[in-house]
Design an enzyme around this catalytic site. Sequence first.
Site, mmCIF file in Angstrom:
data_model
loop_
_atom_site.group_PDB
_atom_site.id
_atom_site.type_symbol
_atom_site.label_atom_id
_atom_site.label_comp_id
_atom_site.label_asym_id
_atom_site.label_seq_id
_atom_site.Cartn_x
_atom_site.Cartn_y
_atom_site.Cartn_z
ATOM 1 N N GLY A 59 0.777 -1.241 0.000
ATOM 2 C CA GLY A 59 0.000 0.000 0.000
ATOM 3 C C GLY A 59 0.805 1.286 0.000
ATOM 4 O O GLY A 59 0.365 2.293 -0.551
ATOM 5 N N GLU A 80 3.955 4.062 6.144
ATOM 6 C CA GLU A 80 2.724 3.288 5.948
ATOM 7 C C GLU A 80 1.711 4.116 5.171
ATOM 8 O O GLU A 80 1.690 5.348 5.279
ATOM 9 C CB GLU A 80 2.099 2.937 7.312
ATOM 10 N N ASP A 85 -4.722 1.513 10.930
ATOM 11 C CA ASP A 85 -6.136 1.297 11.225
ATOM 12 C C ASP A 85 -6.244 0.707 12.635
ATOM 13 O O ASP A 85 -6.212 1.451 13.612
ATOM 14 C CB ASP A 85 -6.688 0.365 10.139
ATOM 15 N N LYS A 132 -6.342 6.278 10.998
ATOM 16 C CA LYS A 132 -7.716 6.052 11.471
ATOM 17 C C LYS A 132 -7.659 5.733 12.955
ATOM 18 O O LYS A 132 -7.928 4.613 13.394
ATOM 19 C CB LYS A 132 -8.333 4.874 10.706
ATOM 20 N N PHE A 183 -14.154 3.199 3.876
ATOM 21 C CA PHE A 183 -13.115 2.328 3.313
ATOM 22 C C PHE A 183 -12.440 3.080 2.172
ATOM 23 O O PHE A 183 -13.091 3.486 1.208
ATOM 24 C CB PHE A 183 -13.724 1.014 2.824
ATOM 25 N N ASP A 232 -5.817 -0.358 -1.598
ATOM 26 C CA ASP A 232 -6.563 -1.277 -2.459
ATOM 27 C C ASP A 232 -7.825 -1.812 -1.794
ATOM 28 O O ASP A 232 -8.030 -1.694 -0.598
ATOM 29 C CB ASP A 232 -5.696 -2.489 -2.793
ATOM 30 N N ARG A 260 -5.407 0.592 -6.666
ATOM 31 C CA ARG A 260 -4.196 1.216 -6.137
ATOM 32 C C ARG A 260 -3.712 2.365 -7.025
ATOM 33 O O ARG A 260 -3.053 3.286 -6.561
ATOM 34 C CB ARG A 260 -3.065 0.176 -6.031
HETATM 35 C C1 PRP Z 1 -2.937 -2.290 5.125
HETATM 36 C C2 PRP Z 1 -2.019 -1.105 5.363
HETATM 37 C C3 PRP Z 1 -1.375 -1.413 6.667
HETATM 38 C C4 PRP Z 1 -2.429 -2.227 7.390
HETATM 39 C C5 PRP Z 1 -3.091 -1.363 8.414
HETATM 40 O O1 PRP Z 1 -2.202 -3.299 4.541
HETATM 41 O O2 PRP Z 1 -1.080 -0.969 4.330
HETATM 42 O O3 PRP Z 1 -0.189 -2.148 6.509
HETATM 43 O O4 PRP Z 1 -3.380 -2.662 6.426
HETATM 44 O O5 PRP Z 1 -4.101 -2.062 9.097
HETATM 45 P P1 PRP Z 1 -4.073 -2.338 10.655
HETATM 46 O O6 PRP Z 1 -3.655 -1.063 11.336
HETATM 47 O O7 PRP Z 1 -5.509 -2.705 10.961
HETATM 48 O O8 PRP Z 1 -3.136 -3.468 10.921
HETATM 49 P P2 PRP Z 1 -2.850 -4.569 3.813
HETATM 50 O O9 PRP Z 1 -2.693 -5.763 4.691
HETATM 51 O O10 PRP Z 1 -4.211 -4.201 3.328
HETATM 52 O O11 PRP Z 1 -1.873 -4.854 2.613
HETATM 53 P P3 PRP Z 1 -1.428 -3.929 1.387
HETATM 54 O O12 PRP Z 1 -0.488 -2.889 1.942
HETATM 55 O O13 PRP Z 1 -0.741 -4.878 0.484
HETATM 56 O O14 PRP Z 1 -2.646 -3.312 0.763
#
Ligand code: PRP
Length: 172
Positions: A41, A96, A100, A128, A149, A156, A162
């Site tokens: 991401g 990052e 979340d 968030k 979202f 994504d 993306r």
């Molecule tokens: C997303 C984002 C963070 C994570 C945050 O990654 O890039 O790494 O979720 O969420 P959290 O605070 O609830 O742990 P994702 O696993 O969707 O993978 P991506 O980066 O490949 O989209």
Amino acid sequence: MANLEILINRAAIANRVVELGRQVSADYAGSELLVVGVLTGAFIFTADLVRALDLPLAVDFIRVASYGEATCSSGRISLTKELECQIAGRHLLLVEDIVDTGRTLAWLQAHLLGRNPASLKVCALIDKSERREVAVAVDYVGFPVAEGFLVGYGLDCGDRYRQLPDLCHLRP
Ligand code: PRP
């Protein structure tokens, strides 16, 4: 697309990235930085942020998986690509796209701190914080966002969207 609504447009993102770059550059003046982007991401944010930094730096990437193709956290974190740089004694800035629940960041911080960097700070484009389940400190925040979202600018849904230049709210 009908189910997408722009939440933060490309100009606002670009302006905020410049501001973040100035702030990080001032805070690390005189030091050398290792910027660690979290795939997938953060690939676009990392690329833009490093071009806004006026510092000597290196870039590496780490990849963890937590969400898979679902739209909410599975709570499980797995390391799918390790860093290639040595990090002991270096100043790390973890980049990052979104924090979340905080579970991914907490896992990454523990993982990286175990390898003795000189320092570790975090820059997240989206925070968030209201959804936090694990207490984590985010040193530099692009935009606090309360709900919805988000896709685009690297984020994504099932690996789609993306490439969108704006951050968009994806309606169910
Ligand atoms: C997303 C984002 C963070 C994570 C945050 O990654 O890039 O790494 O979720 O969420 P959290 O605070 O609830 O742990 P994702 O696993 O969707 O993978 P991506 O980066 O490949 O989209």
